[in-house]
Design an enzyme around this catalytic site. Structure first.
Site, PDB file in Angstrom:
ATOM      1  N   CYS A   6       3.414   8.536   1.163  1.00  0.00           N
ATOM      2  CA  CYS A   6       3.958   7.637   2.186  1.00  0.00           C
ATOM      3  C   CYS A   6       4.201   6.291   1.494  1.00  0.00           C
ATOM      4  O   CYS A   6       3.265   5.626   1.065  1.00  0.00           O
ATOM      5  CB  CYS A   6       2.936   7.533   3.312  1.00  0.00           C
ATOM      6  SG  CYS A   6       3.380   6.407   4.611  1.00  0.00           S
ATOM      7  N   CYS A  16       1.941  -2.270  16.021  1.00  0.00           N
ATOM      8  CA  CYS A  16       1.934  -1.907  14.601  1.00  0.00           C
ATOM      9  C   CYS A  16       1.254  -2.973  13.743  1.00  0.00           C
ATOM     10  O   CYS A  16       1.510  -4.164  13.905  1.00  0.00           O
ATOM     11  CB  CYS A  16       3.371  -1.697  14.131  1.00  0.00           C
ATOM     12  SG  CYS A  16       3.496  -1.345  12.368  1.00  0.00           S
ATOM     13  N   CYS A  21       6.996  -4.705  16.064  1.00  0.00           N
ATOM     14  CA  CYS A  21       6.606  -3.788  17.140  1.00  0.00           C
ATOM     15  C   CYS A  21       5.166  -4.128  17.538  1.00  0.00           C
ATOM     16  O   CYS A  21       4.327  -4.400  16.680  1.00  0.00           O
ATOM     17  CB  CYS A  21       6.709  -2.341  16.668  1.00  0.00           C
ATOM     18  SG  CYS A  21       8.370  -1.933  16.107  1.00  0.00           S
ATOM     19  N   CYS A  58       6.811  -6.765   7.647  1.00  0.00           N
ATOM     20  CA  CYS A  58       7.937  -6.223   8.398  1.00  0.00           C
ATOM     21  C   CYS A  58       8.377  -7.252   9.427  1.00  0.00           C
ATOM     22  O   CYS A  58       7.546  -7.913  10.043  1.00  0.00           O
ATOM     23  CB  CYS A  58       7.552  -4.925   9.097  1.00  0.00           C
ATOM     24  SG  CYS A  58       8.934  -4.193  10.019  1.00  0.00           S
ATOM     25  N   CYS A  78      -0.459   6.310   9.679  1.00  0.00           N
ATOM     26  CA  CYS A  78       0.779   5.622  10.023  1.00  0.00           C
ATOM     27  C   CYS A  78       0.494   4.383  10.848  1.00  0.00           C
ATOM     28  O   CYS A  78      -0.300   4.408  11.777  1.00  0.00           O
ATOM     29  CB  CYS A  78       1.670   6.524  10.854  1.00  0.00           C
ATOM     30  SG  CYS A  78       2.530   7.704   9.862  1.00  0.00           S
ATOM     31  N   GLU A  93       0.828  -1.199   0.000  1.00  0.00           N
ATOM     32  CA  GLU A  93       0.000   0.000   0.000  1.00  0.00           C
ATOM     33  C   GLU A  93       0.864   1.250   0.000  1.00  0.00           C
ATOM     34  O   GLU A  93       1.951   1.274   0.560  1.00  0.00           O
ATOM     35  CB  GLU A  93      -0.891   0.023   1.238  1.00  0.00           C
ATOM     36  CG  GLU A  93      -1.995  -1.004   1.157  1.00  0.00           C
ATOM     37  CD  GLU A  93      -2.840  -0.999   2.411  1.00  0.00           C
ATOM     38  OE1 GLU A  93      -4.048  -0.835   2.285  1.00  0.00           O
ATOM     39  OE2 GLU A  93      -2.279  -1.148   3.505  1.00  0.00           O
TER      40      GLU A  93
HETATM   41  N1  SAH Z   1       9.482   0.741  10.081  1.00  0.00           N
HETATM   42  C1  SAH Z   1       9.692   2.133  10.082  1.00  0.00           C
HETATM   43  C2  SAH Z   1       8.832   2.819   9.051  1.00  0.00           C
HETATM   44  C3  SAH Z   1       7.346   2.696   9.303  1.00  0.00           C
HETATM   45  S1  SAH Z   1       6.829   4.269   9.686  1.00  0.00           S
HETATM   46  C4  SAH Z   1       9.477   2.690  11.449  1.00  0.00           C
HETATM   47  O1  SAH Z   1       9.001   1.966  12.311  1.00  0.00           O
HETATM   48  O2  SAH Z   1       9.826   3.846  11.670  1.00  0.00           O
HETATM   49  C5  SAH Z   1       5.325   4.065  10.410  1.00  0.00           C
HETATM   50  C6  SAH Z   1       5.238   4.914  11.662  1.00  0.00           C
HETATM   51  O3  SAH Z   1       3.972   4.691  12.261  1.00  0.00           O
HETATM   52  C7  SAH Z   1       6.283   4.515  12.684  1.00  0.00           C
HETATM   53  O4  SAH Z   1       6.666   5.613  13.457  1.00  0.00           O
HETATM   54  C8  SAH Z   1       5.474   3.572  13.523  1.00  0.00           C
HETATM   55  O5  SAH Z   1       6.067   3.355  14.771  1.00  0.00           O
HETATM   56  C9  SAH Z   1       4.180   4.270  13.599  1.00  0.00           C
HETATM   57  N2  SAH Z   1       3.060   3.432  13.993  1.00  0.00           N
HETATM   58  C10 SAH Z   1       2.992   2.096  13.966  1.00  0.00           C
HETATM   59  N3  SAH Z   1       1.783   1.684  14.387  1.00  0.00           N
HETATM   60  C11 SAH Z   1       1.081   2.804  14.658  1.00  0.00           C
HETATM   61  C12 SAH Z   1      -0.239   3.042  15.108  1.00  0.00           C
HETATM   62  N4  SAH Z   1      -1.073   2.052  15.301  1.00  0.00           N
HETATM   63  N5  SAH Z   1      -0.620   4.319  15.304  1.00  0.00           N
HETATM   64  C13 SAH Z   1       0.214   5.354  15.028  1.00  0.00           C
HETATM   65  N6  SAH Z   1       1.459   5.180  14.582  1.00  0.00           N
HETATM   66  C14 SAH Z   1       1.890   3.927  14.404  1.00  0.00           C
HETATM   67 FE1  SF4 Z   2       8.019  -2.620  11.375  1.00  0.00          FE
HETATM   68 FE2  SF4 Z   2       5.827  -1.395  12.229  1.00  0.00          FE
HETATM   69 FE3  SF4 Z   2       7.934  -1.655  13.859  1.00  0.00          FE
HETATM   70 FE4  SF4 Z   2       8.075   0.027  11.771  1.00  0.00          FE
HETATM   71  S1  SF4 Z   2       6.708   0.207  13.546  1.00  0.00           S
HETATM   72  S2  SF4 Z   2       9.615  -1.480  12.425  1.00  0.00           S
HETATM   73  S3  SF4 Z   2       6.820  -1.071  10.273  1.00  0.00           S
HETATM   74  S4  SF4 Z   2       6.683  -3.357  13.019  1.00  0.00           S
END
Ligand code: SAH
Ligand code: SF4
Length: 367
Positions: free
Chosen positions: A111, A125, A122, A118, A339, A90
């Site tokens: 974006c 996420c 986390c 991934c 995000c 996406e």
């Molecule tokens: N993997 C990279 C790039 C992904 S960016 C990273 O983690 O930075 C996506 C952003 O959205 C990251 O800052 C991530 O931590 C954040 N994110 C993930 N899940 C989210 C959620 N449910 N609500 C808001 N932000 C979230």
């Molecule tokens: Fe991967 Fe989501 Fe963690 Fe970014 S925030 S490293 S996309 S699991």
């Protein structure tokens, strides 16, 4: 087959030489791809038919097919693409986007996803829920930009690698794609308008600092202490906060621009005033800015965003301590395009639950 959009002008010229073609032909092809914007060899009318056939046999011309578009012209739009091996990714377009850095501007931000899935897992996420499938190649990264521009009629002027995947875990393809996006012969978007977001891959942050482009860096911090980060971000066990902050300081020393910490606020996890005070300390010490983002709910995950009162108190502590901080109210939450809401999808069965998602266009016929 290799995507033609993975190659630089010089590389293409080299390939043409090997095919017995003059170098200026490479320039013509590049003009079709990035100026006249067609990826179809049969539309490249100033090339001899024989060469077009050779190109079709040698290169893949369409790394992505549009499967679905959601959203509307003036709001966040989400694009679901199918890759040639059937995997889905996406991309999100945010017209008139608020700046990550507090400047007022007419940003049109895209974006971009860097991987299918991934590996970093986390806990909050959506993107990592089903694990990692594969890296995107540079052509698949560049084509997200080209196709979103073609589909939306918008010219993008700001790029964030904040879609699905961990961009720094796909470093070589990322840098290759950024090189093409940044090149005057490519899409010519300035490095200062390109932001890479990472969960904290320390050695790669240093690599990024060492390359000459002034690309911006955003760090997904989400916890101001090891204790909190360890709970929600497994990557912190490999690269604990002290090492991460050292790498950030190194990055800062190599750049004119501040880096950004992203801090999603999750109720009962990282929204205490102690976390705010510690975050302020870290932010000032690193000469960074901090973007606080109320958590976007993900179906199937237990986390919730704190009340606005808690959000405001958290911000007040940051600001009183002198940290440069903004509270970012996300766009696209309703179509699961904000995000961290991007995740692997299967067609006709949106595991996000669909929410307010309404397709705005029928998927074109896939070939
Ligand atoms: N993997 C990279 C790039 C992904 S960016 C990273 O983690 O930075 C996506 C952003 O959205 C990251 O800052 C991530 O931590 C954040 N994110 C993930 N899940 C989210 C959620 N449910 N609500 C808001 N932000 C979230
Ligand atoms: Fe991967 Fe989501 Fe963690 Fe970014 S925030 S490293 S996309 S699991």
């Amino acid at each position: 087959m290799r995507s033609i959009k993975s190659l630089t002008l010089d590389e293409l010229a080299g390939q043409f030489k090997a095919l017995g073609e003059p170098a200026y032909r490479a320039k013509q092809v590049i003009e079709w791809l990035y100026l006249k914007r067609t990826g179809r060899f049969d539309e490249m009318t100033n090339l001899p038919a024989g060469l077009r056939e050779k190109l079709s046999a040698e290169f893949n011309e369409r790394p992505l097919e549009v499967v679905r578009k959601t959203g509307s012209k003036d709001t966040t739009q989400k694009f679901l693409f199918r890759l040639r091996d059937g995997q889905l990714v996406e991309t999100v377009l945010i017209p008139a986007s608020p700046s990550l850095y507090g400047e007022v501007s007419d940003r049109r931000t895209i974006c971009i996803s860097s991987q299918v899935g991934c590996a970093y897992g986390c806990k909050f996420c959506a993107s990592g829920l089903d694990g990692w499938k594969r890296n995107l190649d540079a052509g698949e990264i560049v084509d997200q930009l080209l196709r979103v521009e073609a589909e939306s009629g918008e010219r993008v002027n700001n790029i964030v690698f904040m879609g699905m995947g961990e961009p720094l875990a796909n470093f070589d393809n990322l840098m290759r794609a950024i090189g093409i996006i940044n090149a005057p012969w490519g899409t010519n978007i300035g490095a200062r308008h390109i932001t890479v977001s990472t969960s904290g891959l320390v050695p790669r942050i240093r690599d990024l600092a060492d390359q000459p482009l002034q690309i911006r860096l955003a760090i997904s911090l989400h916890g101001a202490t090891d204790e909190v980060r360890n709970r929600i971000m497994p990557v912190n066990r490999k690269y604990p906060l002290a090492e991460l902050l050292d790498a950030c300081a190194y990055f800062r020393s190599r750049r004119k621009q501040k880096l950004t910490f992203e801090f999603i606020l999750i109720e009962g996890v990282n929204d205490s005033l102690e976390q705010a005070a510690e975050l302020a300390r870290i932010t000032k010490r690193t000469d960074a800015k901090v973007n606080v983002i109320p958590y976007n709910t993900v179906q199937g995950l237990p986390w919730v965003r704190p009340s606005e009162k808690v959000q405001d108190e958290f911000m007040a502590v940051l600001r009183q301590a002198g940290a440069v901080a903004t509270l970012r109210r996300e766009k696209g939450h309703d179509i699961a395009a904000a995000c961290g809401q991007l995740r692997l999808q299967t067609l006709g069965n949106d595991p996000q639950g669909g929410g307010g998602e309404k397709p705005i266009a029928d998927a074109p016929k896939l070939n």
